[in-house]
Design a protein around this motif. Sequence first.
Motif, PDB file in Angstrom:
ATOM      1  N   TRP A 107       1.064  -1.650  -0.424  1.00 39.20           N
ATOM      2  CA  TRP A 107      -0.506   0.133   0.050  1.00 39.20           C
ATOM      3  C   TRP A 107       0.773   1.196  -0.106  1.00 39.20           C
ATOM      4  O   TRP A 107       0.192   2.753   0.264  1.00 39.20           O
ATOM      5  CB  TRP A 107      -1.164   0.219   1.045  1.00 39.20           C
ATOM      6  CG  TRP A 107      -2.006  -1.482   1.207  1.00 39.20           C
ATOM      7  CD1 TRP A 107      -2.044  -1.907   1.704  1.00 39.20           C
ATOM      8  CD2 TRP A 107      -2.604  -1.301   0.114  1.00 39.20           C
ATOM      9  NE1 TRP A 107      -3.348  -2.987   1.746  1.00 39.20           N
ATOM     10  CE2 TRP A 107      -3.801  -2.772   0.865  1.00 39.20           C
ATOM     11  CE3 TRP A 107      -3.553  -0.713  -1.190  1.00 39.20           C
ATOM     12  CZ2 TRP A 107      -4.431  -2.597   0.157  1.00 39.20           C
ATOM     13  CZ3 TRP A 107      -4.554  -1.021  -1.678  1.00 39.20           C
ATOM     14  CH2 TRP A 107      -5.399  -2.648  -0.814  1.00 39.20           C
ATOM     15  N   ASN A 108       2.049   0.546  -0.357  1.00 38.91           N
ATOM     16  CA  ASN A 108       3.099   2.467  -0.110  1.00 38.91           C
ATOM     17  C   ASN A 108       4.688   1.997  -0.856  1.00 38.91           C
ATOM     18  O   ASN A 108       5.335   1.152  -0.227  1.00 38.91           O
ATOM     19  CB  ASN A 108       3.012   2.393   1.664  1.00 38.91           C
ATOM     20  CG  ASN A 108       4.121   4.252   1.734  1.00 38.91           C
ATOM     21  OD1 ASN A 108       4.479   4.209   0.974  1.00 38.91           O
ATOM     22  ND2 ASN A 108       3.848   4.937   2.769  1.00 38.91           N
TER      23      ASN A 108
ATOM     24  N   LEU B 168       4.143  -1.155  -5.870  1.00 38.87           N
ATOM     25  CA  LEU B 168       2.581  -1.059  -5.133  1.00 38.87           C
ATOM     26  C   LEU B 168       1.890  -1.952  -5.037  1.00 38.87           C
ATOM     27  O   LEU B 168       1.959  -2.635  -6.257  1.00 38.87           O
ATOM     28  CB  LEU B 168       2.148   0.339  -5.564  1.00 38.87           C
ATOM     29  CG  LEU B 168       0.942   0.423  -5.035  1.00 38.87           C
ATOM     30  CD1 LEU B 168       1.477   0.809  -3.528  1.00 38.87           C
ATOM     31  CD2 LEU B 168      -0.149   1.814  -5.409  1.00 38.87           C
TER      32      LEU B 168
END
Length: 365
Positions: free
Chosen positions: A22-23, A51
């Motif tokens: 998610w990052n 990602l």
Amino acid sequence: MLFISFNFYSQNTYVFVGSYNWNKSKKGIYVFRLDTITGTLKKITTVKNILNPSYLTVSPNGNYIYACTDTKTPNAGNVSSFEFKPQHKTLTFINSQKSGGENPVYLSVHKNGKWLVNANYTEGSVSVYPIASDGKISPITQKISYSEGSINKERQDRSHVHSSVFTPDHDYVFLPDLGADKIRCYQFDSLQKEPLQEASYSFTPAVLGSGPRHFTFHPNGKFAYCIEELTGTVSAYKYVNGKLDNIQRIAAHSDEFTDGFNSGDIHISPDGRFLYASNRGEENNIAIFSIENNGTLKTVGYQPILGRTPRIFAIDSHGKFVIVANQSTGNLVVFKRDSVTGLLNKSGKEMKVKNASCVQIKEYP
């Protein structure tokens, strides 16, 4: 000599793990070495700046790792390539291409290493890419989209292709479509610019509302099996030249569970004697089946996976170990497999991988 050979195998088996990070600043892909004597995992390297690498597959020669990236990202989706050098313990980004649809979830590589087939879940499509000799993915040369859904309006509003699986001879590709309750099929001509060709049997219908998800072939090439996510069932098929004939449908869940099914992955041991299917949701286990000579399944038992949400699991090429990626609890669990009974027992130490979504195992020379 036997001891030396076994020890060599124990030190040259690598495990690749994808995750929902998610990052991009957080680790997305993890590489471990599996000690096949002790069942212990040792972290080798990690990759950032990508990602949600939700699904991984390994090239036939082991030199390249391909990943579904930007998964579960609105208006996005890519397939990405990485070079793995076991001697240097490095995994290096090569390039990315657009997935051709939102939420890519599954990749398969042709046996010649020159083609990559991707399944897009949200849009319901399949896309095909040529692969260069250096592992670089070329732009899409073929894309086919679908629209029809099925009876579960919440989960089957439209087509949701959930996997892309080559037959053992790589002459066909099967595409389980969770949204349409179909197992789609194409002939695959690796000499054509658009290798997906119309097959005599373009699809096999699944039970309405069942949600076909993942698919696997028996090592003998005569049988195939599909895990059905929405009904927690496995359908067994006799397979001949692109045609599936159903021979059995059996529950992958135990009798104490009656609804809320969320089955995930399916694999067969290399010796062809046992089939394993993961159950998420409240069950969080792996169903174990023996495979009869006629291809039908017989329930052996259920193995708790010591975590939650076993999205993907993998069996090593010798059939000695099963490694489970538990997404919700973020842990990898190694099980040693009894080749006689098919049963599993925890082995080694658990490893933490936050939001682990996929695991693949590859032995190197």
